[in-house]
Motif scaffolding. Structure first.
Motif, short mmCIF file in Angstrom:
data_model
loop_
_atom_site.label_atom_id
_atom_site.label_comp_id
_atom_site.label_asym_id
_atom_site.label_seq_id
_atom_site.Cartn_x
_atom_site.Cartn_y
_atom_site.Cartn_z
N GLU A 93 0.83 -1.20 0.00
CA GLU A 93 0.00 0.00 0.00
C GLU A 93 0.87 1.25 0.00
OE1 GLU A 93 -4.09 -0.49 0.69
OE2 GLU A 93 -2.84 -1.36 -0.89
N ARG A 94 0.47 2.25 -0.76
CA ARG A 94 1.18 3.51 -0.83
C ARG A 94 0.18 4.66 -0.64
NH1 ARG A 94 4.37 0.36 -0.17
NH2 ARG A 94 6.32 -0.11 -1.31
N ALA A 95 0.56 5.63 0.18
CA ALA A 95 -0.33 6.76 0.47
C ALA A 95 -0.33 7.75 -0.69
CB ALA A 95 0.10 7.45 1.76
N GLU A 96 -1.51 8.27 -1.01
CA GLU A 96 -1.65 9.33 -2.00
C GLU A 96 -1.89 10.63 -1.24
OE1 GLU A 96 -4.76 8.23 -4.65
OE2 GLU A 96 -3.76 6.40 -5.34
N VAL A 97 -0.82 11.38 -1.06
CA VAL A 97 -0.84 12.53 -0.16
C VAL A 97 -1.47 13.74 -0.83
CG1 VAL A 97 0.62 14.06 1.22
CG2 VAL A 97 1.20 11.64 1.02
N ASP A 98 -2.30 14.45 -0.05
CA ASP A 98 -2.92 15.68 -0.50
C ASP A 98 -3.20 16.54 0.73
OD1 ASP A 98 -3.92 17.59 -2.08
OD2 ASP A 98 -5.74 16.53 -2.69
N ALA A 99 -3.47 17.82 0.52
CA ALA A 99 -3.79 18.71 1.64
C ALA A 99 -5.21 18.40 2.13
CB ALA A 99 -3.67 20.17 1.20
N VAL A 100 -5.34 18.12 3.42
CA VAL A 100 -6.62 17.71 4.00
C VAL A 100 -6.89 18.55 5.23
CG1 VAL A 100 -7.90 15.81 5.05
CG2 VAL A 100 -6.33 15.35 3.15
#
Length: 410
Positions: free
Chosen positions: A270-277
């Protein structure tokens, strides 16, 4: 032991040489005394350093001669080292000679300096060699202990890789291959421990990988028939039996999807899909989804809102599982608190069991007849690891279970 042995040898050499030097000086003084006695009895002139009742003769030696005996003694009050010899003569007087003892003293002092210097050199070299050898051993033991702690923490890829542990199998966790390390030198006890630890870790890793593959294969095999079973259940006529069938099929599908998710987390694929949250908005959305259609109520408290770089879908999965677990195994009120990058989910039930606080969530283990399969918290921990966050479980002071999620960078 080396320092003690060096000191003992130095003392023995000092005593032996001193006895020999003093003995030779005494023999020489007694020979001079015999020659002087013969000259005195013959009425000849006495040699230099000899005389009757000489000044400076030690009192102990004078008393010994007055008693009719001959003896020797090293002078203590003389300006230079002197060996005295004295004996009785006619008239109750004392005939004495003195012999220069400076050479003997210099010999003993030189020997003592040589013993001290050689002992200090030997002790220094021994300490340096010993420190070097011990440091190498302790460094290798410390490295082995660090690897053991990493394995205990779940890093099954950790290996000591001691070059002296010849013939140690090194098995890849990802490729599944096995290679054998050649023997680089003689194997000592530390290398044997390191090799045994590497072998144990490889064996444990292979067993866990086998179990993970089995779980993933079972979940994949169940997915297809469950999909067909779900489609068939939708075609059943309305009624209570149909509702029961649909409910059980839905539970089986949820369990299968959880098993598939756990198998992916175990495989670390699994790989995280990073975004501003924005965390406040995510908390509100998670609570709405969890409470919708269930009659449950979760309170959201935003102490300090924040925008963080993270994977929103995985974050919602973690928080949703924590909220669902709080409602399923705890009691209300359930609160979700956002304080910057720290999110806390708390209920007011009996709290987490001791095994969970000590060892973390365990699959398919619940206590007290609680519903569920014990997979929700396991998935929450795994997804938190993908996010680089830290998830801690504790029991509140006033009762209830407390789960604290600290996001990366907070």
């Amino acid at each position: 032991m080396c320092c003690g042995l060096a000191a003992l040898l130095g003392i023995l050499v000092h005593v032996s040489v001193t006895d020999q030097t003093v003995g030779e000086a005494r023999d020489h003084a007694l020979d001079r005394l015999a020659e002087t006695t013969e000259a005195f009895e013959a009425g000849d002139r006495l040699p230099p350093g000899a005389g009757v009742d000489l000044a400076g003769l030690p009192a102990e030696l004078r008393t010994l001669a007055a008693g009719g005996q001959r003896g020797t003694m090293v002078g203590t009050g003389d300006p230079y080292p002197t060996m005295w010899a004295a004996g009785p003569v006619s008239g109750g007087r004392t005939l004495a000679v003195r012999v220069d003892y400076a050479q003997g003293v210099r010999t003993i002092e030189g020997l003592d300096r040589a013993i001290l210097g050689s002992s200090a050199l030997a002790i220094g070299v021994t300490l340096l060699v010993g420190a070097f050898a011990v440091t190498r051993v302790t460094r290798r033991l410390h490295s082995t202990a660090q690897v053991a702690r990493r394995i205990s923490a779940g890093d099954l890829d950790a290996r000591v890789g001691d070059p002296r542990a010849g013939g140690t199998p090194i098995e890849g966790a990802r490729a599944g291959g096995t290679s054998t390390r050649g023997r680089a030198g003689p194997q000592d006890e530390v290398a044997a421990v390191a090799g045994a630890l590497d072998t144990m870790a490889s064996s444990l890793q292979n067993k866990l990988l086998s179990e993970q593959r089995f779980t993933a294969d079972v979940a994949h095999e169940l997915r297809t028939p469950l999909t067909g079973l779900h489609a068939a259940a939708e075609l059943l006529p309305p009624g209570r039996p149909t509702e029961l069938v649909r409910d059980r099929v839905a539970a089986l599908r949820t369990l299968t999807e959880d098993l598939l998710e756990i198998s992916r987390l175990d495989a670390r694929s699994e790989r995280a899909e990073v975004d501003a949250v924005r965390l406040g908005a995510v908390a509100e959305r998670v609570v709405r989804a969890a409470d919708s259609g269930t009659g449950l109520r979760t309170e959201v408290r935003v102490v300090r809102d924040a925008v963080v770089e993270t994977d929103q879908r995985r974050l919602e999965r973690v928080l949703g599982n924590l909220v669902a677990n709080a409602h399923r195994h705890g009691r209300g009120p359930v609160t979700l608190t956002v304080d910057g990058g720290v999110i806390t989910v708390r209920d007011h039930g009996d709290g987490y069991p001791e095994y969970l606080l000590g060892h973390g969530p365990q699959r398919f283990r619940t206590e007290g007849g609680a519903r569920g399969h014990g997979l929700g918290l396991t998935i929450a921990v795994g997804q938190a690891g993908v996010l680089g966050a830290r998830l801690v479980f504790a029991n509140g002071v006033g009762g209830g279970a407390v789960a604290v999620l600290t996001l990366a960078g907070s």
